[in-house]
Design an enzyme around this catalytic site. Structure first.
Site, mmCIF file in Angstrom:
data_model
loop_
_atom_site.group_PDB
_atom_site.id
_atom_site.type_symbol
_atom_site.label_atom_id
_atom_site.label_comp_id
_atom_site.label_asym_id
_atom_site.label_seq_id
_atom_site.Cartn_x
_atom_site.Cartn_y
_atom_site.Cartn_z
ATOM 1 N N ASP A 190 -5.020 10.047 9.884
ATOM 2 C CA ASP A 190 -3.735 9.623 10.262
ATOM 3 C C ASP A 190 -3.358 10.082 11.543
ATOM 4 O O ASP A 190 -3.429 11.339 11.948
ATOM 5 C CB ASP A 190 -2.509 9.958 9.164
ATOM 6 C CG ASP A 190 -2.953 8.979 8.067
ATOM 7 O OD1 ASP A 190 -2.830 7.896 8.272
ATOM 8 O OD2 ASP A 190 -3.205 9.641 6.873
ATOM 9 N N GLU B 161 0.913 -1.336 -0.128
ATOM 10 C CA GLU B 161 -0.121 -0.028 0.151
ATOM 11 C C GLU B 161 0.973 1.116 -0.010
ATOM 12 O O GLU B 161 1.881 1.260 1.041
ATOM 13 C CB GLU B 161 -1.104 0.031 1.415
ATOM 14 C CG GLU B 161 -1.803 1.121 1.305
ATOM 15 C CD GLU B 161 -2.637 1.195 2.664
ATOM 16 O OE1 GLU B 161 -2.399 0.149 3.472
ATOM 17 O OE2 GLU B 161 -3.078 2.161 2.939
ATOM 18 N N TYR C 279 -11.711 -2.882 4.012
ATOM 19 C CA TYR C 279 -10.788 -2.593 5.029
ATOM 20 C C TYR C 279 -11.527 -2.357 6.180
ATOM 21 O O TYR C 279 -12.508 -1.309 6.162
ATOM 22 C CB TYR C 279 -10.046 -1.328 4.519
ATOM 23 C CG TYR C 279 -8.941 -0.861 5.274
ATOM 24 C CD1 TYR C 279 -9.045 -0.732 6.515
ATOM 25 C CD2 TYR C 279 -7.757 -0.357 4.543
ATOM 26 C CE1 TYR C 279 -7.623 -0.212 7.195
ATOM 27 C CE2 TYR C 279 -6.529 0.167 5.242
ATOM 28 C CZ TYR C 279 -6.700 0.115 6.493
ATOM 29 O OH TYR C 279 -5.529 0.479 7.215
HETATM 30 O O1 LIG Z 1 -0.742 2.938 10.683
HETATM 31 P P1 LIG Z 1 -1.614 1.762 11.047
HETATM 32 O O2 LIG Z 1 -2.283 2.030 12.440
HETATM 33 O O3 LIG Z 1 -0.737 0.441 11.265
HETATM 34 O O4 LIG Z 1 -2.992 1.605 9.961
HETATM 35 C C1 LIG Z 1 -2.555 1.003 8.624
HETATM 36 C C2 LIG Z 1 -2.546 2.477 7.753
HETATM 37 O O5 LIG Z 1 -1.236 2.803 7.891
HETATM 38 C C3 LIG Z 1 -2.693 2.459 6.373
HETATM 39 O O6 LIG Z 1 -3.540 1.404 5.671
HETATM 40 C C4 LIG Z 1 -3.254 3.968 6.131
HETATM 41 C C5 LIG Z 1 -2.385 4.875 6.218
HETATM 42 N N1 LIG Z 1 -3.204 6.202 6.133
HETATM 43 C C6 LIG Z 1 -4.301 5.978 6.068
HETATM 44 C C7 LIG Z 1 -5.680 6.594 6.272
HETATM 45 C C8 LIG Z 1 -6.734 6.235 6.448
HETATM 46 C C9 LIG Z 1 -6.688 4.844 6.418
HETATM 47 C C10 LIG Z 1 -5.774 3.886 6.189
HETATM 48 C C11 LIG Z 1 -4.464 4.414 6.175
#
Ligand SMILES: O=P(O)(O)OC[C@@H](O)[C@@H](O)c1c[nH]c2ccccc12
Length: 257
Positions: A56, A45, A170
C-alpha cells in the site's frame, strides 16, 4: 457461478470500490459502503487493516494505521461485513494480508467469512504456490480466492494464477503499490491480452485509477476496474460523503457510455 463472478456476467463493466474498514471510523465505513452501492459499485472490497501493509501507498497506509488505532481487528471486520450483508446483496470481498488470516486461523477465518456473507478474499502477499491451505478452506466455504498479477509477472506465475484464481483475476496496473495516479500505462492493454489468453475468469484492473476517464480507458480491455485510494481521499475531504457519491456516480457513468 459464484455471486462474485455473477457480477461480471452482465453487459456493463464491473466497478469495485475499496474501503479500509474502520477508516476514519466504523460508522463512516458503513455509510461509505452504502454510498458506493447507491452510486453504482457492483462489488465492495473491504480492507482489513494491518500494521505492515507492504503493498500500500501512503493513503491506505495512513487509513490502516488510523483504523488500527480505532481498535479494528479481523473480528471487527467480520462483524462489519455481517452488518452490511443484512442490508445489501452486493458481493463483499475482503482484502487482507496473509498474516492476520493466519493468526485468526485459516479454517476459522473462512468459516466466519461464510457466515458473515463475505464472498471473496484478496490476499496480496500470498503467492499461488503457497495457497494450498487457504485455497482449500475457502473453497470448502464457497468463498472465492482472488489472486493478483503484475505487469512484471512471469509466464509461470500467470499460468498459476489463471489456474488458481476464482471469482476474478486482479491485474495491478503497475508493479508497485496502491495510490491514485494519472494516465493509463501504455503496456496495460497488452498485459491484459496476455493474461486473457489463459484466463478462465474475468479480469479486473486496480492500482492508480483516480478518474472517470482512466476507468473508461481501462474498461476498453478489462472487465472491471477497482478504485481504492481515491475513494479514501474523497472521504477524507468531505465526511458528508457527498463528494464520494458524486465521484463514484461519475465513474459509473463513464463506464456505461
Ligand atoms: O488504491 P488504488 O491505487 O486505487 O488500488 C486499489 C486498492 O486500493 C485495493 O484493491 C487495495 C488496497 N490495498 C491493497 C493491497 C494490495 C492489493 C490491492 C489493494
Amino acid at each position: 457461478m459464484s455471486h462474485l463472478a455473477s457480477k461480471f456476467s452482465r453487459r456493463r463493466k464491473t466497478l469495485i470500490g475499496y474501503l479500509t474498514v474502520g477508516y476514519p471510523d466504523p460508522e463512516t465505513t458503513l455509510r461509505a459502503a452504502r454510498v458506493l452501492g447507491n452510486a453504482g459499485c457492483d462489488i465492495i472490497e473491504l480492507g482489513i487493516p494491518f500494521s505492515d501493509p507492504i503493498g500500500d501507498g501512503q493513503v491506505i497506509q495512513t487509513a490502516s494505521h488510523r483504523a488500527l488505532m480505532n481498535g479494528i481487528t479481523p473480528a471487527a471486520c467480520l462483524e462489519m461485513a455481517a452488518r452490511l450483508r443484512q442490508e445489501t446483496d452486493l458481493p463483499l470481498v475482503f482484502m487482507s494480508y496473509y498474516n492476520p488470516v493466519l493468526s485468526y486461523g485459516v479454517g476459522r477465518f473462512c468459516r466466519d467469512c461464510q457466515s458473515a456473507g463475505v464472498n471473496g478474499l484478496i490476499i496480496p502477499d500470498l503467492p499461488p504456490e503457497e495457497s494450498g491451505e487457504l485455497g482449500a478452506a475457502a473453497a470448502a466455504c464457497g468463498v472465492d480466492l482472488v489472486f493478483l498479477l503484475a505487469p512484471t509477472s512471469t509466464a509461470d506465475r500467470i499460468a498459476a494464477v489463471c489456474q488458481k484464481s476464482s471469482g476474478f483475476i486482479y491485474l495491478t496496473s503497475v508493479a508497485g503499490i496502491t495510490g491514485a495516479r494519472d494516465g493509463v500505462p501504455g503496456y496495460l492493454p497488452q498485459f491484459a491480452a496476455t493474461v486473457r489468453r489463459e484466463a478462465r475468469h474475468p479480469l479486473a484492473v486496480g492500482f492508480g485509477i483516480s478518474s472517470p476517464a482512466q476507468a473508461r480507458a481501462i474498461a476498453e480491455f478489462a472487465d472491471g476496474v477497482i478504485i481504492g485510494s481515491r475513494l479514501l481521499q474523497m472521504i477524507e475531504a468531505d465526511f458528508s460523503l457527498n463528494r464520494l457519491g458524486e465521484f463514484v456516480s461519475s465513474v459509473r457513468d463513464a463506464l456505461d457510455t
